[in-house]
Motif scaffolding. Structure first.
Motif, PDB file in Angstrom:
ATOM      1  N   LEU A   1       0.815  -1.221   0.000  1.00  0.00           N
ATOM      2  CA  LEU A   1       0.000   0.000   0.000  1.00  0.00           C
ATOM      3  C   LEU A   1       0.844   1.264   0.000  1.00  0.00           C
ATOM      4  N   PHE A   2       2.006   1.204   0.641  1.00  0.00           N
ATOM      5  CA  PHE A   2       2.843   2.398   0.738  1.00  0.00           C
ATOM      6  C   PHE A   2       3.496   2.764  -0.596  1.00  0.00           C
ATOM      7  N   LYS A   3       3.381   1.903  -1.586  1.00  0.00           N
ATOM      8  CA  LYS A   3       3.873   2.217  -2.919  1.00  0.00           C
ATOM      9  C   LYS A   3       2.786   2.853  -3.781  1.00  0.00           C
ATOM     10  N   ASP A   4       1.573   2.922  -3.221  1.00  0.00           N
ATOM     11  CA  ASP A   4       0.441   3.475  -3.960  1.00  0.00           C
ATOM     12  C   ASP A   4       0.228   4.937  -3.550  1.00  0.00           C
ATOM     13  N   PRO A   5       0.540   5.896  -4.438  1.00  0.00           N
ATOM     14  CA  PRO A   5       0.388   7.315  -4.069  1.00  0.00           C
ATOM     15  C   PRO A   5      -1.053   7.702  -3.749  1.00  0.00           C
ATOM     16  N   LYS A   6      -2.011   7.004  -4.331  1.00  0.00           N
ATOM     17  CA  LYS A   6      -3.420   7.299  -4.026  1.00  0.00           C
ATOM     18  C   LYS A   6      -3.735   6.952  -2.568  1.00  0.00           C
ATOM     19  N   PHE A   7      -3.185   5.839  -2.100  1.00  0.00           N
ATOM     20  CA  PHE A   7      -3.404   5.440  -0.702  1.00  0.00           C
ATOM     21  C   PHE A   7      -2.765   6.435   0.250  1.00  0.00           C
TER      22      PHE A   7
ATOM     23  N   SER B   1      -5.743  12.119   7.890  1.00  0.00           N
ATOM     24  CA  SER B   1      -5.103  12.260   9.196  1.00  0.00           C
ATOM     25  C   SER B   1      -4.323  13.557   9.384  1.00  0.00           C
ATOM     26  N   ALA B   2      -4.054  14.272   8.289  1.00  0.00           N
ATOM     27  CA  ALA B   2      -3.267  15.511   8.322  1.00  0.00           C
ATOM     28  C   ALA B   2      -1.853  15.278   8.863  1.00  0.00           C
ATOM     29  N   ARG B   3      -1.292  14.115   8.584  1.00  0.00           N
ATOM     30  CA  ARG B   3       0.105  13.844   8.917  1.00  0.00           C
ATOM     31  C   ARG B   3       0.732  13.087   7.755  1.00  0.00           C
ATOM     32  N   SER B   4       2.052  13.085   7.730  1.00  0.00           N
ATOM     33  CA  SER B   4       2.770  12.459   6.628  1.00  0.00           C
ATOM     34  C   SER B   4       2.626  10.938   6.647  1.00  0.00           C
ATOM     35  N   TRP B   5       2.376  10.375   5.460  1.00  0.00           N
ATOM     36  CA  TRP B   5       2.387   8.929   5.297  1.00  0.00           C
ATOM     37  C   TRP B   5       3.529   8.498   4.387  1.00  0.00           C
ATOM     38  N   ASN B   6       4.515   9.396   4.273  1.00  0.00           N
ATOM     39  CA  ASN B   6       5.739   9.033   3.578  1.00  0.00           C
ATOM     40  C   ASN B   6       6.385   7.849   4.296  1.00  0.00           C
ATOM     41  N   LYS B   7       6.892   6.893   3.546  1.00  0.00           N
ATOM     42  CA  LYS B   7       7.409   5.660   4.141  1.00  0.00           C
ATOM     43  C   LYS B   7       8.489   5.939   5.175  1.00  0.00           C
ATOM     44  N   ALA B   8       9.393   6.876   4.884  1.00  0.00           N
ATOM     45  CA  ALA B   8      10.465   7.194   5.832  1.00  0.00           C
ATOM     46  C   ALA B   8       9.906   7.763   7.128  1.00  0.00           C
ATOM     47  N   ASP B   9       8.875   8.596   7.035  1.00  0.00           N
ATOM     48  CA  ASP B   9       8.268   9.173   8.233  1.00  0.00           C
ATOM     49  C   ASP B   9       7.537   8.106   9.043  1.00  0.00           C
TER      50      ASP B   9
END
Length: 274
Positions: A64-70, A78-86
């Motif tokens: 899922l983390f490879k899907d930019p839509k997700f 959530s108003a927070r980063s869902w970037n994999k590194a974060d």
């Protein structure tokens, strides 16, 4: 959830409506002290940070983390980063908080070996209010490192989750088979139905709003980028209801929200026309 042309937002309100509309299947407590336990567990999981921390334990290696839509959808929600590194950076702190929550259940509510939180014969609303984030995490492969959270450290909590899973399976096996509707069918089903609740009243309130006033309603704990506009129909200490138009076919519907963690704003004449 929809019942007729009434649309209900937020699980908190949905559970209340199901309990009141279908009392023959109600799972809620009858005694005031037990009702208080239910409400406190609801607030602990939602407002107390348990769900927020649980969401931070979604394994970053999931596809899922490879899907930019997700990731964009989750960031909007959530108003927070869902970037994999974060996500990777936030996991240790989230895990520490969730471990505290497991310990609260293990050494507190379930410490005496009871099957269910209120010592009932089957799961009650109190169990539902408390168990859902832990149930979800236990089934999410890779979310809970066994060196910190497993049956070894928290045997009573994991046994409680397993009992709950069996209770769900038994309930499903005896329930009527649900009817599946696709999007357009669901819209038609709702918009052609009658209202399921009578018109309510706007009670005296700190917001000093009036019945028939144009308002905007949106959540302030999550999903806050989604706002609804309509005409205020009902306002009381627990609920707000607006009358608005469906996006498909422009049919009149009513949307119900809980007062908890929802903001209501009066619109001026120019805003109401937008």
């Amino acid at each position: 959830m929809s019942i007729g042309r009434d649309i209900y937002c937020d699980t908190r309100l949905i559970l209340e409506k199901l309990e009141s509309r279908f009392p023959e299947g109600a799972l809620g407590a009858s005694q005031p002290d037990e009702k208080a336990v239910e409400k406190l567990l609801e607030k602990w999981c939602i407002d107390g940070g348990v769900f927020q921390r649980a969401a931070q334990l979604i394994p970053p290696e999931m596809p899922l983390f490879k899907d930019p839509k997700f990731t964009k959808d989750r960031e909007d929600f959530s108003a927070r980063s869902w970037n994999k590194a974060d996500v990777i950076t936030s996991r240790p702190e989230a895990l520490a908080h969730i471990r505290i929550s497991f310990d609260f259940l293990e050494t507190g509510l379930l410490a005496d070996g009871r099957d269910w939180i209120l010592k009932t014969e089957k799961p009650s609303l109190a169990d539902i209010e408390a168990i859902w984030p832990f149930h979800w995490l236990s089934d999410l492969k890779g979310a809970l490192p066994p060196s910190y959270i497993s049956e070894k450290q928290f045997p009573k909590v994991f046994a409680w989750i397993e009992r709950f899973k069996k209770a769900i399976a038994n309930a499903r096996s005896s329930a009527p088979k649900p009817i599946t509707l696709r999007g357009p069918e669901a819209v038609e089903h709702v918009t052609q139905a009658e209202y399921s609740e009578p018109e309510g009243q706007v009670e005296e309130d700190p917001l000093a709003l009036r019945k028939g006033q144009d308002v905007e309603v949106w959540p302030i704990d999550s999903g806050f980028r989604h706002h609804d506009r309509g005409v205020l129909e009902t306002l009381n200490a627990k609920e707000v209801v607006i009358v608005t138009q469906s996006m498909v076919e422009g049919k009149e519907i009513k949307i119900h929200y809980p007062r908890t963690n929802f903001r209501i704003k009066a619109l001026n004449a120019n805003e109401a026309k937008l």
